[in-house]
Design an enzyme around this catalytic site. Structure first.
Site, PDB file in Angstrom:
ATOM      1  N   ASP A  59       0.872  -1.170   0.000  1.00 36.96           N
ATOM      2  CA  ASP A  59       0.000   0.000   0.000  1.00 36.96           C
ATOM      3  C   ASP A  59       0.912   1.224   0.000  1.00 36.96           C
ATOM      4  O   ASP A  59       1.495   1.573   1.023  1.00 36.96           O
ATOM      5  CB  ASP A  59      -0.891  -0.014   1.236  1.00 36.96           C
ATOM      6  CG  ASP A  59      -1.776   1.224   1.341  1.00 36.96           C
ATOM      7  OD1 ASP A  59      -1.723   2.093   0.436  1.00 36.96           O
ATOM      8  OD2 ASP A  59      -2.523   1.335   2.336  1.00 36.96           O
ATOM      9  N   ARG A 145     -11.242  17.265 -13.837  1.00 32.67           N
ATOM     10  CA  ARG A 145     -10.132  16.494 -13.262  1.00 32.67           C
ATOM     11  C   ARG A 145      -9.453  17.309 -12.160  1.00 32.67           C
ATOM     12  O   ARG A 145      -8.232  17.320 -12.042  1.00 32.67           O
ATOM     13  CB  ARG A 145      -9.107  16.107 -14.340  1.00 32.67           C
ATOM     14  CG  ARG A 145      -9.621  15.194 -15.437  1.00 32.67           C
ATOM     15  CD  ARG A 145      -9.991  13.826 -14.910  1.00 32.67           C
ATOM     16  NE  ARG A 145     -10.310  12.917 -16.005  1.00 32.67           N
ATOM     17  CZ  ARG A 145     -11.504  12.821 -16.580  1.00 32.67           C
ATOM     18  NH1 ARG A 145     -12.494  13.602 -16.177  1.00 32.67           N
ATOM     19  NH2 ARG A 145     -11.715  11.962 -17.563  1.00 32.67           N
ATOM     20  N   TYR A 148      -7.435  15.176  -9.479  1.00 37.24           N
ATOM     21  CA  TYR A 148      -6.388  14.445 -10.196  1.00 37.24           C
ATOM     22  C   TYR A 148      -5.301  15.398 -10.688  1.00 37.24           C
ATOM     23  O   TYR A 148      -4.110  15.115 -10.547  1.00 37.24           O
ATOM     24  CB  TYR A 148      -7.027  13.699 -11.362  1.00 37.24           C
ATOM     25  CG  TYR A 148      -6.055  12.872 -12.181  1.00 37.24           C
ATOM     26  CD1 TYR A 148      -5.573  11.666 -11.684  1.00 37.24           C
ATOM     27  CD2 TYR A 148      -5.639  13.298 -13.436  1.00 37.24           C
ATOM     28  CE1 TYR A 148      -4.700  10.899 -12.433  1.00 37.24           C
ATOM     29  CE2 TYR A 148      -4.763  12.539 -14.188  1.00 37.24           C
ATOM     30  CZ  TYR A 148      -4.292  11.345 -13.690  1.00 37.24           C
ATOM     31  OH  TYR A 148      -3.413  10.588 -14.431  1.00 37.24           O
ATOM     32  N   LYS A 152      -1.158  15.363  -9.876  1.00 37.48           N
ATOM     33  CA  LYS A 152      -0.145  15.200 -10.909  1.00 37.48           C
ATOM     34  C   LYS A 152       0.750  16.430 -11.019  1.00 37.48           C
ATOM     35  O   LYS A 152       1.936  16.319 -11.367  1.00 37.48           O
ATOM     36  CB  LYS A 152      -0.798  14.869 -12.246  1.00 37.48           C
ATOM     37  CG  LYS A 152      -1.462  13.486 -12.253  1.00 37.48           C
ATOM     38  CD  LYS A 152      -0.472  12.390 -11.854  1.00 37.48           C
ATOM     39  CE  LYS A 152      -1.077  11.010 -11.916  1.00 37.48           C
ATOM     40  NZ  LYS A 152      -0.114   9.924 -11.591  1.00 37.48           N
ATOM     41  N   ILE A 181      -4.426   7.299 -22.175  1.00 36.68           N
ATOM     42  CA  ILE A 181      -3.902   5.979 -22.522  1.00 36.68           C
ATOM     43  C   ILE A 181      -5.033   4.966 -22.357  1.00 36.68           C
ATOM     44  O   ILE A 181      -5.765   4.986 -21.360  1.00 36.68           O
ATOM     45  CB  ILE A 181      -2.718   5.600 -21.611  1.00 36.68           C
ATOM     46  CG1 ILE A 181      -1.617   6.688 -21.675  1.00 36.68           C
ATOM     47  CG2 ILE A 181      -2.154   4.236 -22.014  1.00 36.68           C
ATOM     48  CD1 ILE A 181      -0.990   6.895 -23.030  1.00 36.68           C
ATOM     49  N   THR A 183      -6.415   2.085 -21.095  1.00 35.80           N
ATOM     50  CA  THR A 183      -6.188   1.129 -20.012  1.00 35.80           C
ATOM     51  C   THR A 183      -7.531   0.592 -19.526  1.00 35.80           C
ATOM     52  O   THR A 183      -8.593   1.098 -19.915  1.00 35.80           O
ATOM     53  CB  THR A 183      -5.475   1.802 -18.829  1.00 35.80           C
ATOM     54  OG1 THR A 183      -6.356   2.813 -18.285  1.00 35.80           O
ATOM     55  CG2 THR A 183      -4.160   2.448 -19.265  1.00 35.80           C
ATOM     56  N   PRO A 184      -7.517  -0.408 -18.652  1.00 40.26           N
ATOM     57  CA  PRO A 184      -8.776  -0.898 -18.076  1.00 40.26           C
ATOM     58  C   PRO A 184      -9.580   0.194 -17.369  1.00 40.26           C
ATOM     59  O   PRO A 184     -10.805   0.121 -17.308  1.00 40.26           O
ATOM     60  CB  PRO A 184      -8.318  -1.984 -17.102  1.00 40.26           C
ATOM     61  CG  PRO A 184      -7.049  -2.494 -17.710  1.00 40.26           C
ATOM     62  CD  PRO A 184      -6.374  -1.283 -18.298  1.00 40.26           C
TER      63      PRO A 184
END
Length: 250
Positions: A59, A145, A148, A152, A181, A183-184
């Site tokens: 973690d 965002r 986020y 970043k 990107i 991604t899942p």
């Protein structure tokens, strides 16, 4: 392919997505790689296909968990890639204090703890490379965002500060700032928020990059390999936009 034989690497968030692509490519390039992920079982499963790899649970938001994982690595460390991260969709009004704290703990505190834990092991190796995953959201305004982008931006600032502080110890510190990107996470986001319109939304997301498509985890991994190999030995304090033209052409 750049040669990472005789190198020891540790990649966080390595059980899936960009982290897995990087850890996999580093293993294929000859490095001994520790796959770290919050889910220890998934980390072990991701590393199982490589003779020179192992998976450990960690973690990154917990100082004691990071200390235990780096102690279990039990080898000099040449490369650290901080890939573990989480996202949040929402503007200022759509972001709660709990959202800010949750993203800060994983994306910012997690990167800090792993960077700090890597230093003694890199000194044992005579130097090393730290690579952080930032985002174009660190330097460009992205709708919805807010939290986020905050994290970043902090990752980018930490990258530049550490690069300056450890110039004299043969420790290079860089970051990659990807655009979208595939991604899942993207698949899950589209499925949850646009049921029945998945194909339409995926085309819209692809078209938002000037180059006309989303990037792939493999493309991020290939840039990471270059930056962490001896081919990138003249680079430190660099923020590489891997963005399909978003930074300059949008």
């Amino acid at each position: 392919m750049p040669d990472l034989r005789n190198k020891h690497a540790l990649v966080t968030g390595a059980a899936s997505g960009i982290g897995f692509a990087i850890a996999k490519l580093f293993s294929e390039a000859g490095a001994s790689v520790t796959f770290l992920d919050l889910d220890a079982e998934k980390a072990s499963g991701a590393a199982a296909g490589f003779a020179n790899a192992r998976g450990l649970g960690c973690d990154v938001a917990s100082e004691s968990s990071v200390a235990a994982a780096f102690a279990a690595h039990n080898a000099p460390l040449d490369i650290l890639v901080n890939c573990a991260g989480i996202a949040h969709v929402g503007n200022l009004e759509g972001t709660e204090a709990a959202d800010m704290e949750r993203l800060f703990r994983v994306n910012v505190l997690g990167s800090f703890l792993c960077m700090k834990a890597s230093l003694p092991l890199m000194r044992r190796a005579g130097g090393g490379v730290i690579l952080n995953l930032a985002s174009i959201a660190a330097t460009r305004g992205i709708s919805d965002r807010f939290a986020y982008s905050m994290t970043k931006g902090a990752v980018l600032a930490m990258t530049l500060s550490a690069a300056k502080d450890y110039l004299g110890e043969n420790i290079r510190v860089n970051c990659i700032s990807p655009a979208r990107i595939h991604t899942p996470f993207v698949d899950g986001f589209v499925t949850r928020n646009y049921p029945g319109r998945e194909a339409e939304k995926m085309k819209e997301l692809a078209a938002s990059q000037p180059i006309g498509r989303m990037g792939t985890p493999q493309e991020v991994a290939e840039l990471a390999l270059f930056l962490c190999s001896d081919l990138g030995s003249f680079l430190t304090g660099a923020d590489y936009p891997l963005d399909g033209g978003f930074f300059n052409l949008r």
